[in-house]
Enzyme design. Structure first.
Site, PDB file in Angstrom:
ATOM      1  N   HIS A 134       0.856  -1.187   0.000  1.00  0.00           N
ATOM      2  CA  HIS A 134       0.000   0.000   0.000  1.00  0.00           C
ATOM      3  C   HIS A 134       0.893   1.237   0.000  1.00  0.00           C
ATOM      4  CE1 HIS A 134      -3.194  -2.693   2.050  1.00  0.00           C
ATOM      5  NE2 HIS A 134      -3.373  -2.682   0.745  1.00  0.00           N
TER       6      HIS A 134
ATOM      7  N   GLU B 188       1.282   3.719   3.027  1.00  0.00           N
ATOM      8  CA  GLU B 188       1.808   3.229   4.303  1.00  0.00           C
ATOM      9  C   GLU B 188       3.331   3.295   4.273  1.00  0.00           C
ATOM     10  OE1 GLU B 188      -0.001  -0.610   4.676  1.00  0.00           O
ATOM     11  OE2 GLU B 188      -2.025   0.224   4.670  1.00  0.00           O
TER      12      GLU B 188
ATOM     13  N   HIS C  76       3.205  -3.493   7.009  1.00  0.00           N
ATOM     14  CA  HIS C  76       2.120  -2.549   6.684  1.00  0.00           C
ATOM     15  C   HIS C  76       2.128  -1.384   7.672  1.00  0.00           C
ATOM     16  CE1 HIS C  76      -0.591  -4.652   3.687  1.00  0.00           C
ATOM     17  NE2 HIS C  76       0.260  -5.624   3.993  1.00  0.00           N
TER      18      HIS C  76
ATOM     19  N   GLU D  26       1.784  -4.588  11.443  1.00  0.00           N
ATOM     20  CA  GLU D  26       1.206  -3.256  11.288  1.00  0.00           C
ATOM     21  C   GLU D  26       1.929  -2.275  12.199  1.00  0.00           C
ATOM     22  OE1 GLU D  26      -1.313  -2.404   9.326  1.00  0.00           O
ATOM     23  OE2 GLU D  26      -2.398  -4.246   8.826  1.00  0.00           O
TER      24      GLU D  26
END
Length: 1215
Positions: free
Chosen positions: A912, A915, A1009, A1094
Site C-alpha cells: 500500500h 503506508e 504494513h 502493522e
C-alpha cells in the site's frame, strides 16, 4: 432470619397486619363478594394507610414470593367501585414511586399495563368521567410505559390512544391533568405507528398550542410538551406535517426567545427540547430546506457562539452544531470528475469490479454530482462521530470465517511444477557450490548488484530561496557541491567571496546549479537581482530534471510553469540533442540571465545518513518512470531526513476542537461562517492539476502549491480566506477514491500568519488525527541551516464529516455519504521558505533504489547479497528482490550443505503506497541484516532472507494511497493474481509456490504494513483455533488441533521491541481478508508463521514510547528488533543448531533482558496462550490508566530531549 416486628396500637406486627388484609382482599375476590363495595373500600384504605406510614409494608408486598401484587391487580380488575379503584391506584403509585425499575418490571410482568389501559377505556365511557381516576391512571401509565416494550401496541389495540388524545384536547387549561396525559403521550409516541396516528389526530397542533415563548409559569409542562413533540417528529410523516404548517420558523423563534430571556440558564432543558424538535425535523430534506429558509443557520450560529463561554451549556452547543452540520447545503467537490487526473491505459480491463465500472462509465456522466437528496432522510447521526465505527465493529464480528474447510491449509499445489521451474533462477543460493569463489580474495567472487544505468541527460538543480540578512541563524553557503563531503574550500576560490568585499546575498530563487551527467557540480549561474523583495520563492526548491517525453511532464508544457527555466526544460527541446549540447544550452541560458555565480550547499549528512547521497538519488530518479512523467525532485527526498533529537509527544485532545463529542465544533462553526458571511470567501483557485497547461496560478498574493514530484499528491488548492486554503487530494490512478495520502509543497508564506489548511475529500470515518497525531512538515530553510528533517507540526488538528457529498459511484452505490475534512493550522517561522507537508514520512521508490545501492556498498566478504529484478511493473519500473545470508566459511561439503539448508524467511513491504512507515521498518531490517554486529552475523548464518522491499513501486511513484496502476488493492489479489495486471503479486506468490513445491516453504512470512486507526506496532496472524473460538462453530478437538508456534514470534517481539503491543495482536481469519498475503500464504503455501506486521502512523500508548508520536528512528528500530526476534525464534525452534554460537546467544539474551527492563508496561509481558480476543478500538482518548509506570530508567515525560546515546544512533544498542 428474624426481622424486628413493629407493633401497632393493637399489638399486631405491621407486616402480619398487611398479610391479613391482603388475605381478606383475596377472599373477597375468590368469593365474588366485591359487590359489597364498603368492605373493599375499608380493606384497601387500610392497606393504603399502612403503605404510606410503613416502609417495610411496601417491601413486604413487593418481596420475592409474595402474592401481594397479584391480589391487588386482581381486585383492581374485578371491582366496579370507583373509590376502591382509586384506593388501589393510590397504593400502586406508592409502591412504584420508589424501588426503581424492579418493582415496575414486576408490575408489568403481572399484566398490570393491560389492566390500567382497560380502566382508561372503561372510564372514558362514563357520562361524566372521573378526573381523579384519569389523573391517577395516566400517572401510573407514565411510570410503567417506558418499561413495557409492547406498551405502544397495547395502547393502540386497546383504544386507549384515542382516549388520551381526547382527554388532552378537553383539558388544555387543566394543567393538573394535562401533565400526566402529555407524559403518557410521550411514551405512546415512541412507537412509530402511534406517532403517525397521533399526528393525523392533530396532536402536533395541540403541542404547538401548549409550547410558546419564554415564561416562568408551567415550565415542567412545557418541558414535557417539547419532549412529546420531539418524539412525534421522529416520524417522517409528522416532520413533513410540521414543515407544511410552517412550524420550523415558530420553533426557531421560541428558541431565540428562551435563549434571550433565560439569562441565568435555569431552563436549559427547555432550550434543549426545542433543539431536539429541530434536530428531528431536519432529518428530512424538506425540514433542512425549511430550516435554511427560516435563517436557522444564522440563528443557531449566533446563539451557540454566545453560549460558548458557559461550559454548562455544552449540550446546547453540541446539538446546535449537529443541526447546522446536517443542514449545511450539500456541495459537490470542486472537481470536473472524481477520477484521477492521471490515466494509465491497462493492457486489459477486468471483467468486473470497480475498475471495470470506471472504464464502462458512459461519457458525459457527472460522477461528482450530489446524489444524497435521492434519500428522503440523511443517515441518522448520533452525538458521536464513532457510530460508523460501531457498525464496523459489528461487521467485523460477522466477517469472521466460519467455514472450517477454508481455515485448513490446502494440501495440493494449484500450479504444476514445470510451470514454476522458471523461478529456480531466483534461488541460486540453494544450488550454489562456490567453486569459482576465491576465499582468499572473497570480494572478487560475490555477485554484485547491477548499477543503475547512467543517464546522459544533464540536470538543473534550482535551489530554495536563501535566508535574507535579517535571519542570522542561517548557515552560510560554504562550498561547492562538487567538493568532497567535509572538504573545506580555499577562501579565494569561493564563488561567494571573489573579492575582499562582502559577498552579495542571494535569495534562493536566484541560485541555479547545473550538474553534468556525472553528477558533478558545474559553476552556478545567478539570475539578475532586480525586485528581489517582490520575488518570493518561485518554485526553485526542487532538483529539476529534463522531461523524458515530448511534453516534459503531466501538464503538457514545461513542468516548472511557475518559474522561469532554461530551454532544456521547456517542452523537451533539448531532449533530442546530445549531452554536450544540453550542457551548452544550460550554460548559454545562464549567461543570458547574467549575474554572479552562487552555490547552494547541500547539508553534509553523510555521517548521520550513511545510506543517503543526493547525487545518487538524482541518478535513481532518472530511471524512475511515472505516469505524469515527473521532472522534479522534492527537496526532502534530495536532502534526506535526519530524525530529530527531541521527543514529539502525542497531542492532547483540545476541548471544543476534538472533544467533547460531538467534536470539532470550533471548526464547524468556522465552516458555517462561510455560509453566513459569503462575502468574506475568496474562493480563488491557486493550484489545479486539471488545468494541464498551467496548474500553478501565481498572483503574488497567495501561497504557491506544488505536488508534481515523485509520490506527490495534491490535486487542487483553493484559497477560501486570506490565510485559509481548501485542498483536494487526487484519487489513485484508475480509481475514483482512496484519498488519504498527501505530499505537497507550499511556498510564498508570510512569517507569523495563522494559516489553516483543510483537506476536504478524506474518506475514512475516523482518523488518528483526532487522537493526537500531527502532520509532518519539512522546511527547506531549516534543511540548509543544518537541520534537514521532517517534524510533527500543526495545531487545532481535527478530522470531521463535512458538507461535500460523495457520489454513489465512488461510494460503492451507497447514497447520502459525505467526505471528511482533515484540518490543521500552521504558523511559518521563515520568510521565503519552502515547506513540504506529508501524511507520513515519505519514502519514495527512488529512495529505495538509492538505499539498495548504498547497502550493497556496505557488503563485506562475509555477506552473501544478491539483488535480482523480480519483474517489471505496469508502469515500467523494476521490482527488486533481495537475497541476504552469510557466506559459507569454505567450500567444504559441510559448509555448503549448511549454507543451502538454512531455513528461509520471506519478507515483503509497501504493498500500500500510503503506508510509508512500512518502508522505514523495512529500511531498519535491511540495515540490520547488512550490519557488522555479532547479532547480524549470527542471523545471516541462521537464515536465508528473501525480501521484496516494495511490492507496489508504481503506486509509490505516482502518489497513490492504496492501489497500483491497475486501480486495485494489490493486497486483495493474492488468491488469483493476474500476471498482466498484478505482476509483482503474481511473481512473488510464484516464488512462494516454487519454495513449497521443492519442500522449502519459508519458516516465517511477514508483510510490513501501516495502520491509520490504531496505536503501537502489532501483528495479525492466522489461527484455526482462535478463529473458531470467535464463532459458534461446533468442532471436535481433533479438528482444532494446532501448533501454537504462530504466537512465538509476536511474544518475543512484545519482550524486545518497545513499540510492539501483544495486546493489539489478532490471529483471527476474516472473510474479507481471505485474499490477503497473510491468509493466502498461510492456507496455500502452508506457512504457519504468516503475519502482517502493522505499524502505527501515530504513536504508542504503552511501553517505553507511551505518549510519543512515532518517528523514523522508532520505525527503523522496529525493523531491527524484528531481526533480533528472528534470532531468538531460531534458538527456540532449533536449539542444538546454534550451540556453536553460544557467545552470540549470550549477547542476544543480554539484549532481551535489557529491553525487558525498559518496557515496563504489563502489556509487553503477555506470555500466556489465553489472551483475550482482539477487536480494533477506535476511540483512543481513554488512555490506559491502570498501567503502573515504575520503571526507574524511564525517561522523564517532561524531558523533551533524547539522551546522547539515543540521538546518535539508535542501532548502537542492537549491535
Amino acid at each position: 432470619m428474624n426481622k424486628p416486628k413493629m407493633t401497632t396500637e393493637k399489638g399486631v406486627p405491621s407486616n402480619s397486619r398487611v398479610l391479613m388484609l391482603l388475605g381478606q382482599l383475596e377472599r373477597l375476590n375468590r368469593e365474588a363478594m366485591l359487590a359489597d363495595a364498603e368492605i373493599g373500600r375499608q380493606i384497601t384504605a387500610k392497606i393504603l394507610h399502612l403503605i404510606q406510614t410503613q416502609e417495610k409494608t411496601r417491601k413486604e408486598i413487593m418481596s420475592k414470593g409474595s402474592s401481594g401484587m397479584e391480589v391487588i391487580l386482581a381486585t383492581l380488575e374485578n371491582t366496579q367501585d370507583l373509590q376502591t379503584i382509586l384506593n388501589i391506584l393510590y397504593i400502586l403509585n406508592e409502591l412504584l414511586t420508589v424501588g426503581g425499575g424492579r418493582r415496575v418490571g414486576v408490575f408489568v410482568s403481572k399484566g398490570g399495563t393491560g389492566i390500567l389501559l382497560q380502566l382508561v377505556l372503561s372510564g372514558s365511557k362514563e357520562s361524566l368521567p372521573s378526573e381523579e381516576l384519569m389523573l391517577q391512571l395516566h400517572s401510573l401509565l407514565a411510570k410503567v410505559g417506558p418499561k413495557d416494550r409492547k406498551f405502544g401496541v397495547k395502547a393502540r389495540l386497546n383504544g386507549a390512544l384515542n382516549v388520551t388524545v381526547n382527554l388532552l384536547k378537553q383539558n388544555l387549561q387543566n394543567h393538573k391533568l394535562l401533565l400526566p396525559c402529555l407524559q403518557v403521550l410521550r411514551v405512546y409516541s415512541s412507537n412509530s405507528v402511534n406517532a403517525v396516528s397521533l399526528g393525523k389526530n392533530g396532536v402536533l397542533e395541540l403541542m404547538f398550542k401548549i409550547i410558546g415563548p419564554y415564561s416562568k409559569k408551567n415550565t415542567s409542562l412545557l418541558k414535557v410538551s417539547l419532549d412529546t413533540l420531539g418524539a412525534l417528529l421522529k416520524s417522517k410523516t409528522n416532520a413533513r406535517r410540521a414543515v407544511d404548517r410552517a412550524h420550523v420558523p415558530v420553533l426557531l423563534y421560541i428558541y431565540q426567545d428562551w435563549h434571550r430571556n433565560d439569562t441565568r440558564h435555569r431552563h436549559m432543558l427547555i432550550r434543549k427540547g426545542v433543539l431536539g424538535c429541530l434536530k428531528n425535523i431536519t432529518n428530512i430534506k424538506l425540514g433542512r430546506k425549511a430550516f435554511i429558509d427560516a435563517d436557522g443557520m444564522r440563528i443557531l450560529y449566533n446563539t451557540s457562539t454566545e453560549c460558548l463561554p458557559v461550559r454548562t451549556l455544552d449540550p446546547l452547543i453540541n446539538t446546535s452544531s449537529l443541526i447546522m452540520r446536517k443542514c449545511f447545503p450539500k456541495n459537490r467537490l470542486p472537481l470536473p470528475t472524481i477520477k484521477s487526473v492521471f490515466h494509465h491505459q491497462l493492457p486489459h480491463v477486468p471483467a468486473g469490479g470497480p475498475v471495470a465500472q470506471l472504464y464502462n462509465q458512459p461519457l458525459g456522466v457527472d460522477d461528482v454530482v450530489d446524489e444524497s437528496d435521492d434519500n428522503d432522510d440523511v443517515e441518522t447521526e448520533n452525538d458521536t462521530e464513532n457510530e460508523e465505527e460501531d457498525k464496523d465493529h459489528h461487521a467485523r464480528n460477522d466477517d469472521i470465517e466460519t467455514d472450517i474447510n477454508k481455515l485448513r491449509p490446502k494440501e495440493t499445489n494449484s500450479r504444476p511444477f514445470e510451470e514454476l521451474k522458471i523461478y529456480e533462477r531466483f534461488f541460486l543460493e540453494l544450488s550454489e557450490d562456490f567453486q569459482r569463489f576465491n576465499f582468499d580474495n572473497p570480494k572478487s567472487g560475490v555477485t554484485a548488484t547491477p548499477a543503475a544505468p547512467k543517464s546522459q541527460r544533464p540536470i538543473i538543480v534550482p535551489t530554495a530561496q536563501a535566508l535574507p540578512p535579517k535571519y542570522p541563524t542561517a548557515a552560510p553557503l560554504q562550498e561547492e557541491c562538487h567538493l568532497a563531503k567535509g572538504e573545506q574550500p580555499h577562501p579565494e576560490a569561493s564563488p561567494l567571496a571573489p573579492a575582499p568585499t562582502p559577498a552579495p546575498v542571494h535569495t534562493l530563487d536566484t541560485i541555479n546549479i547545473t550538474k553534468d551527467h556525472d553528477g558533478c557540480c558545474d559553476h552556478s549561474q545567478v539570475r539578475p537581482q532586480p525586485g528581489l523583495e517582490q520575488e518570493l520563492v518561485q518554485g526553485m526548491e526542487r532538483v529539476a530534471l529534463e522531461g523524458t517525453g515530448p511534453q516534459g511532464g503531466a501538464g503538457g508544457g514545461g513542468v516548472n510553469r511557475h518559474y522561469r527555466q532554461p530551454p532544456l526544460l521547456a517542452g523537451g527541446v533539448a531532449a533530442q540533442q546530445g549531452g554536450g549540447a544540453e550542457e551548452t544550452l544550460a550554460e548559454e541560458w545562464a549567461e543570458e540571465e547574467g549575474g554572479e555565480g552562487a552555490v547552494l550547499e547541500v547539508p553534509d549528512t553523510a555521517l548521520l545518513l550513511p545510506l543517503h547521497d543526493p547525487d545518487l538519488y538524482v541518478e535513481m530518479v532518472k530511471s524512475t518512470r511515472s505516469v505524469p512523467q515527473y521532472s522534479e525532485v522534492a527537496y526532502p527526498d534530495y536532502f534526506g531526513h535526519v530524525a530529530p533529537t527531541f521527543r514529539e509527544h502525542i497531542l492532547e485532545r483540545v476541548y471544543g476542537v476534538q472533544s467533547p463529542l460531538p467534536p470539532y465544533r470550533t471548526k464547524i462553526f468556522q465552516d458555517i461562517e462561510r455560509l453566513i458571511h459569503p462575502n468574506d470567501i475568496l474562493d480563488k483557485v491557486v493550484y489545479d492539476l486539471d488545468i494541464q497547461s498551467c496548474p500553478v496560478i501565481d498572483d503574488g498574493e497567495s501561497l504557491k502549491f506544488n505536488s508534481q514530484f515523485e509520490s506527490g499528491n495534491l490535486r487542487k488548492a483553493i484559497q477560501a480566506r486570506k490565510f485559509e486554503y481548501d485542498l483536494v487530494l487526487n484519487s489513485d490512478i484508475n480509481s475514483n477514491h482512496y484519498h488519504q495520502w498527501f505530499y505537497f509543497e507550499v511556498s510564498g508564506m508570510r512569517v507569523g500568519a495563522p494559516y489553516r489548511f483543510n483537506i476536504i475529500n478524506c474518506e475514512k470515518s475516523n482518523s488518528q488525527f483526532n487522537y493526537g497525531m500531527q502532520v509532518l512538515m519539512y522546511s527547506v530553510q531549516e534543511a540548509i541551516s543544518g537541520r534537514p528533517r521532517w517534524v510533527r507540526t500543526g495545531t487545532d488538528i481535527c478530522y470531521y464529516k463535512n458538507h461535500f457529498s460523495r457520489s454513489s459511484i465512488a461510494a460503492g452505490g451507497q447514497k447520502g455519504k459525505s467526505y471528511y475534512t482533515m484540518t490543521f493550522s500552521m504558523t511559518f517561522n521563515h520568510k521565503d521558505d519552502v515547506c513540504y507537508f506529508a501524511y507520513h514520512y515519505p519514502y519514495t521508490y527512488s529512495t529505495l533504489k538509492m538505499h539498495l545501492q548504498k547497502l550493497e556498498a556496505l557488503r563485506t566478504p562475509q555477506i552473501y547479497m544478491r539483488q535480482d529484478i523480480l519483474c517489471e511493473t505496469l508502469g515500467g519500473n523494476s521490482c527488486p528482490l533481495l537475497t541476504i545470508t552469510a557466506m559459507p566459511e569454505s567450500t567444504s561439503n559441510d559448509q555448503i550443505c549448511q549454507f543451502r539448508n538454512r531455513p528461509l524467511v520471506f519478507l515483503s513491504s509497501r504493498v500500500h503506497p500510503g503506508e510509508t512507515n512500512a518502508s522505514w521498518v523495512m529500511k531498519g531490517t535491511l540495515e540490520f541484516l547488512m550490519g557488522s554486529s555479532p547479532l547480524a552475523h549470527s542471523l545471516r548464518e541462521a537464515y536465508i532472507f528473501k525480501i521484496v522491499p516494495m511490492l507496489n513501486p508504481d503506486g509509490v511513484v505516482n502518489g497513490n494511497h492504496r492501489c497500483s496502476l491497475s486501480g486495485e488493492d494489490l493486497n486483495r489479489q493474492w488468491q488469483s493474481p493476474s500476471p498482466e495486471l498484478h505482476p509483482t503479486i503474481y511473481h512473488t506468490k510464484s516464488l512462494l509456490q516454487y519454495l513449497a513445491a521443492i519442500q522449502r516453504a519459508p519458516l516465517v512470512f511477514c508483510d510490513y504494513h501501516g495502520h491509520s486507526r490504531k496505536k503501537n506496532v502489532f501483528m495479525y496472524g492466522c489461527s484455526l483455533k482462535e478463529t473458531v473460538w470467535q464463532t459458534n462453530i461446533s468442532a471436535t478437538s481433533c479438528e482444532l488441533h494446532e501448533d501454537l508456534g504462530y504466537r512465538t514470534l509476536p511474544k518475543i517481539l512484545s519482550q524486545t521491541a518497545p513499540a510492539f503491543s501483544m495486546a493489539s495482536c489478532s490471529f483471527v481469519v476474516e472473510r474479507s481478508k481471505e485474499a490477503t498475503a497473510r491468509v493466502v500464504v498461510w492456507r496455500e503455501i502452508g506457512v504457519q508463521r504468516s503475519y502482517t506486521m502493522e505499524s502505527t502512523l501515530c504513536g504508542c500508548d504503552q511501553g517505553k514510547y507511551k505518549g510519543l508520536q512515532i518517528g523514523t528512528r522508532e520505525l527503523e528500530e522496529m525493523g531491527a528488533q524484528f531481526c533480533v526476534a528472528l534470532l531468538r525464534l531460531k534458538r527456540l525452534t532449533s536449539p542444538l543448531e546454534l550451540r556453536n554460537h553460544a557467545h552470540l546467544l549470550d549477547v542476544e539474551s543480554d539484549l532481551i533482558e535489557t529491553r525487558c527492563k525498559v518496557s515496563s508496561s504489563p502489556s509487553t509481558y503477555v506470555l500466556e496462550d489465553e489472551e483475550h480476543s482482539f477487536m480494533e478500538e477506535v476511540d483512543y482518548s481513554a488512555e490506559s490508566g491502570d498501567e503502573p509506570d515504575n520503571d526507574p530508567d524511564a525517561a522523564d515525560p517532561h524531558d523533551n530531549r533524547l539522551s546522547d546515546s539515543e540521538s546518535n544512533n539508535h542501532r548502537d544498542s542492537l549491535t
